[in-house]
Design an enzyme around this catalytic site. Structure first.
Site, short mmCIF file in Angstrom:
data_model
loop_
_atom_site.label_atom_id
_atom_site.label_comp_id
_atom_site.label_asym_id
_atom_site.label_seq_id
_atom_site.Cartn_x
_atom_site.Cartn_y
_atom_site.Cartn_z
N GLU A 1 0.85 -1.19 0.00
CA GLU A 1 0.00 0.00 0.00
C GLU A 1 0.88 1.24 0.00
O GLU A 1 1.87 1.30 0.75
CB GLU A 1 -0.92 0.00 1.23
CG GLU A 1 -1.78 1.25 1.36
CD GLU A 1 -2.68 1.20 2.59
OE1 GLU A 1 -3.15 0.09 2.94
OE2 GLU A 1 -2.89 2.26 3.22
N GLU B 1 -2.20 11.28 3.51
CA GLU B 1 -3.20 11.04 4.55
C GLU B 1 -3.18 12.23 5.50
O GLU B 1 -2.13 12.82 5.77
CB GLU B 1 -2.90 9.77 5.34
CG GLU B 1 -3.33 8.49 4.67
CD GLU B 1 -3.19 7.30 5.58
OE1 GLU B 1 -4.21 6.70 5.95
OE2 GLU B 1 -2.04 6.97 5.95
#
Length: 550
Positions: free
Chosen positions: A438, A443
């Site tokens: 990932e 974020e």
């Protein structure tokens, strides 16, 4: 199990002397004295062969009383502690079998209290000469907060899954984040000196007259209590230090297994109510510790220290040079969302998409407005969930290997929001996560406003132990910024507005040498998003464009 019970009946006399030109009524509120104070003690590791414990010196105390607000434990070995629920574990560190007289003080409203004493007998057989040597340098050594390092201050859960126990997953400070424009802060200016006097460790903290307080403690020391702040507080004077075995359950690969205990309420640079710190790592020049918050035992704070003064001007970053110049794919969002390219993932997934997220994803929370893709999280009930949002992917429609991904975006705000722009391995269905790999290009969580995270998840480095870093970026919710990830067989680089803040050295054995697809979403709450503000109504991530260069 040893149980001591005492029923205390107290006569409390209060005398008020009021001198006034006129008679006035004074209401000081109800004063309640704790009664029926009891304490249970349990020496850990007791067996028939070892009746006084397993050598850790650990004893668990469980005190209770009617009308008690706090419990203070005076352990009789120079250490003391305040517990809000009456439960605590203390390590007694004098080697051999020893008796300790422990006093427990239960405090009620108005400052009145009841107390009792009990004696515990416990065996201790713990030493860590390596940590003692590294901590003190064999004679005396001074430490400073590692201000130039990312995550020199951070917070995460105090218990739960093992990865969460050694990583500040809720918040990690960017380099010099707690400093002003002149790169000065009381957090960064203090000196922590550990010295050997014979076989004993003595600790002195010179905080230059100011201490950096956690917001929840600030009001107790004359602060506003609204935010972390520097307040005048004298920390001078020597304090005894002991070393004890850790009981947190952190895997040995991520902890030395040793706890530093500071007597007399001593602490290390940042005041959050802890006097004991588990040493996660230590060498000649760096130290990483973790302590549980005094008034909220569900939280653990993390600090990094160095033997060189931390508050120095950071070096100017080198200008980044890209390997990829040709634009091969883009979404400019000038037309309605292309549903032949973008897949909607709806619902709440399994266990909140594996993260205990609080939202229900729909197809109605994403739309193109005035040239921007807008994904909105709303406080509204749907199918048993209190929030809605959207999550879209390019799985099976657009997948690629290597390149530079740029996304120009403005992020939502509000405690609990958790927007992300990220990539997931195209073979996720076959190999699972984290084996598929990932790449989190961006974020952000509203509980860490203006902190941007870039992260990689792969076997051995996933969840709370992921491979990533963060950077402080101003006005992420009011202005557009460019979030970039450059990915090749040699490296993966994360940037914001052209500034590099994390680099991973790729290798043939990593999962990052195959096709990945894009995901865009705004989650609410969960293991990373954290607590959601009670007054949250709605907020959006707006994306101007996403471009891939190869």
């Amino acid at each position: 199990m040893k149980k001591i019970y005492i029923n205390i009946s107290l006569l409390l006399s209060l005398l008020f002397v009021l001198n006034s030109c006129e008679e006035e009524d004074y209401d000081i509120g109800e004063i309640t004295t704790p009664t029926n104070l009891t304490v249970e003690t349990e020496v850990l590791g007791v067996t028939e062969e070892m009746p006084d414990g397993d050598g850790s010196g650990a004893v668990t105390f469980n005190a209770s009383a009617d009308n008690a607000i706090t419990y203070k434990f005076i352990y009789g070995d120079g250490f003391e502690e305040v517990s809000y629920d009456g439960t605590t574990t203390h390590n007694f560190n004098e080697n051999g079998v020893n008796d300790y007289t422990v006093t427990v003080i239960a405090s009620g409203t108005g400052g009145v209290s009841s107390n009792l004493t009990t004696t515990v007998t416990v065996f201790s057989d713990f030493s860590d000469p390596e940590t003692k040597q590294l901590l003190t340098g064999g004679s005396s050594k001074t430490w400073y907060v590692a201000a130039a390092q990312p995550a020199h201050l951070g917070v995460g859960p105090a218990s739960g899954g093992a990865p969460d126990l050694f990583t500040p997953v809720y918040y990690a400070a960017a380099p010099f984040e707690k400093a002003g424009a002149d790169v000065s802060s009381c957090l960064y200016e203090g000196e922590l000196t550990f010295s050997l006097e014979g076989e004993e460790i003595i600790y002195n903290q010179n905080n230059m007259g100011s201490t950096f307080f956690n917001a929840s403690y600030g009001a107790d020391f004359g602060g506003s209590g609204a935010e972390d702040q520097c307040l005048e507080y004298d920390t001078s004077g020597p304090k005894a230090v002991s070393l004890s075995p850790a009981t947190s359950g952190i895997p040995e690969d991520n902890s030395t297994g040793t706890v530093i205990n500071i007597a007399g309420g001593g602490f290390m640079s940042y005041y959050f109510g802890a006097s004991s710190y588990e040493v996660l790592s230590i060498d000649e020049n760096t130290m990483h510790v973790r302590g549980v918050m005094g008034n909220d035992p569900s939280l653990a704070w993390y600090l990094k220290f160095t033997t060189s003064q931390g508050a120095e001007e950071p070096e100017e970053p080198e200008e980044f040079e890209t390997e990829f110049e040709e634009l091969t794919w883009s979404q400019e969002f000038d037309e309605p969302l292309d549903t032949e390219l973008w897949n909607f993932e709806t619902g709440n997934g399994e266990n909140g998409w594996g993260n205990e997220e609080a939202q229900y994803y729909t197809e109605d929370n994403a739309e193109v407005v005035d040239g921007n893709l807008v994904i909105t999280a709303r406080a509204e009930e749907m199918n048993g969930f209190d929030y809605t949002s959207s999550r879209i992917t390019t799985q099976d429609n657009f997948e690629f290997t290597y390149g530079r991904v740029e996304a120009r975006a403005k992020l939502p705000e509000g405690a609990g929001t958790w927007p992300a722009i990220w990539l997931l391995g195209a073979d996720i269905a076959e190999v699972g996560w984290p084996e598929t790999g990932e790449i989190d290009i961006m974020e952000h969580v509203g509980n860490q406003q203006n902190t941007i995270h870039g992260t990689l998840h792969y076997p051995g480095r996933s969840a709370g132990n992921a491979d990533g870093d963060s950077i402080l970026v101003e006005n992420v919710s009011s202005e557009f910024h460019t979030y970039t990830m450059e990915w090749s067989s040699e490296r993966i680089v994360f940037l914001v507005d052209g500034v590099v803040y994390h680099t991973y050295q790729n290798n043939p054995d990593s999962p990052f040498n195959k096709d990945f697809f894009l995901i865009l979403n705004v989650a609410m709450g969960g293991t990373f998003g954290g607590e959601i503000a009670e007054d949250f109504e709605e907020s959006s991530m707006e994306i101007d464009y996403i471009r891939v260069y190869q």
